[in-house]
Design an enzyme around this catalytic site. Structure first.
Site, short mmCIF file in Angstrom:
data_model
loop_
_atom_site.label_atom_id
_atom_site.label_comp_id
_atom_site.label_asym_id
_atom_site.label_seq_id
_atom_site.Cartn_x
_atom_site.Cartn_y
_atom_site.Cartn_z
N ALA A 1 0.84 -1.21 0.00
CA ALA A 1 0.00 0.00 0.00
C ALA A 1 0.87 1.24 0.00
O ALA A 1 1.89 1.30 0.68
CB ALA A 1 -0.91 0.02 1.22
N ASP A 2 0.45 2.22 -0.78
CA ASP A 2 1.09 3.53 -0.72
C ASP A 2 0.37 4.44 0.26
O ASP A 2 1.00 5.31 0.86
CB ASP A 2 1.12 4.16 -2.11
CG ASP A 2 2.27 3.63 -2.95
OD1 ASP A 2 3.28 4.33 -3.05
OD2 ASP A 2 2.16 2.50 -3.46
N ARG A 3 -0.93 4.24 0.40
CA ARG A 3 -1.68 5.01 1.39
C ARG A 3 -2.95 4.27 1.76
O ARG A 3 -3.67 3.78 0.90
CB ARG A 3 -2.01 6.41 0.85
CG ARG A 3 -2.73 7.31 1.84
CD ARG A 3 -2.82 8.76 1.35
NE ARG A 3 -1.52 9.39 1.24
CZ ARG A 3 -1.33 10.71 1.23
NH1 ARG A 3 -2.36 11.54 1.32
NH2 ARG A 3 -0.13 11.22 1.11
#
Length: 400
Positions: free
Chosen positions: A256-258
């Site tokens: 996940a990036d965010r």
């Protein structure tokens, strides 16, 4: 599995080198990062990528610059206030290199807060502020590896708990979430490592991950490096793979990036479609992310800014030139063309799309929380309450 883990970031005080991931998997080259401009460029051009790694490289870039103060305007570090101002300005600059990766913003916030506190001490000198920054940034490097190993442990435990199949346990992953995307070990790939280390994993599948091919270039590189049984598939093959192996695929695991407060997750483009097919085939879809990737300031994925990258990433490919006569049937063991000296591999960029075609190239998509089975963090596994479609990330993080 060899037990040896790839080291993508080499750091000692005053020196930082990273693997240039644009050259992988055909060439392994460490490049020095000695200035803010070089650090910014390495992140922006994706010589380094992966939300945790981006944050670490940005933090350590500034650490190197502070140690070699010859690149800093005279007098900027002579007082505590001047040092704080320089550090804050530098962090703001580094944040512009990749706007989607929340880890970068989280790291910058924590580092700025720490140096402001150090600079507020009446007797503080500029060097005191610099020393505090070095302490905090180097601690981030150490803690990232520990956090990743905990993610791997918790994720492996969760998969083994929910797995109802036999001894043939297989996992699919997307993009690259290993040592190349973190300070070491990895998040989603760390879970695969943990399963392999326990002799529980039969096979791992990595998606090609178009258009930047992080899966075929980077994840495949790491899996081969660590001798984990694995197979590369194109992004469009995942559903067919699930359909043909209904009792063998234990989970799809992604990074996940965010992550929003409700669990909506921004990750590499193509993640959303994997979550959809996982739901259809009743396969657990697991997000692996450190708590630093969780942004409690945004309620849902609708608030996540999605970076749109250049069209040329879709319309062209770059790689070593293959000697056509060396292409074997049923194998990928090809021979690369070399230059006249017989040593340097010849690389070229080729067009793979019709000239004039329009291109849409979002770097990320957002997977709704309702399609996610669990979010694995270094603090444990986040699950949804019965009958609830979203996660309460804030409640979990504040209680652990």
């Amino acid at each position: 599995m060899t037990g040896a883990t790839l080291q993508a970031i080499r750091y000692q005080r005053g020196s930082l080198e990273i693997i240039d991931q644009l050259l992988l998997p055909h060439e392994t080259l460490y490049i020095p990062i000695s200035t803010l401009a070089l650090g910014h460029d390495a992140i922006k051009t994706m010589k380094v990528r992966g939300a945790p790694a981006i944050a670490i490289v940005a933090a350590l870039t500034l650490a190197v610059v502070l140690v070699d103060s010859t690149t800093i305007a005279s007098g900027r570090l002579s007082t505590a206030q001047g040092a704080v101002a320089f550090i804050e300005e530098s962090l703001e600059f580094l944040k512009t290199s990749r706007p989607t990766a929340v880890n970068l913003f989280d790291a910058a916030h924590k580092l700025a807060k720490g140096v402001r506190a150090a600079g507020a001490v009446a007797s503080a000198s500029g060097q005191d502020v610099v020393n505090k920054y070095l302490e905090l940034s180097e601690k981030m490097l150490e803690e990232d590896v520990k956090d990743n190993m905990n993610i791997g442990r918790f994720g492996a435990e969760y998969i083994l708990k929910v797995w109802k199949g036999g001894d043939d346990l297989r996992v699919i992953t997307h993009c690259n979430t290993g040592s190349l995307a973190t300070a070491g070990y990895g998040t989603a790939l760390g879970i695969i490592r943990a399963l392999a280390g326990q002799q529980k994993l039969t096979h791992a599948y990595c998606t090609e991950t178009r258009p930047y091919n992080q899966g075929s270039r980077l994840t495949a590189y790491e899996l081969v490096y660590e001798k984990i049984p694995s197979t590369l598939i194109t992004d469009s093959m995942a559903s067919a793979l699930l359909a043909q192996n209904p009792d063998k695929i234990a989970a799809i695991v992604v990074g996940a990036d965010r992550v929003a407060a409700n669990g909506d997750t921004a990750n590499k483009i193509g993640t959303y479609q994997l979550a959809i097919t996982a739901r259809y085939h009743n396969i657990p879809f697991i997000v692996a992310a450190p708590s630093t990737s969780v942004d409690l300031n945004i309620a849902s994925g609708k608030e996540i800014h999605i970076e749109v990258r250049p069209a040329v990433e879709v319309t062209t490919l770059r790689g070593p030139v293959v000697e056509v006569e060396s292409i074997p049937k049923g194998s990928n063991d090809v021979v690369f063309k070399t230059s006249n000296n017989g040593q340097d591999v010849v690389a070229e960029t080729i067009a793979v799309a019709a000239r004039g075609i329009g291109v849409w190239n979002p770097s990320f998509d957002v997977t709704p929380a309702e399609l996610i089975s669990a979010v694995v963090t270094e603090k444990g596994v986040v699950l949804k309450e019965d009958g609830v479609q979203q996660f309460d990330m804030k409640a979990f993080l504040t209680s652990h």
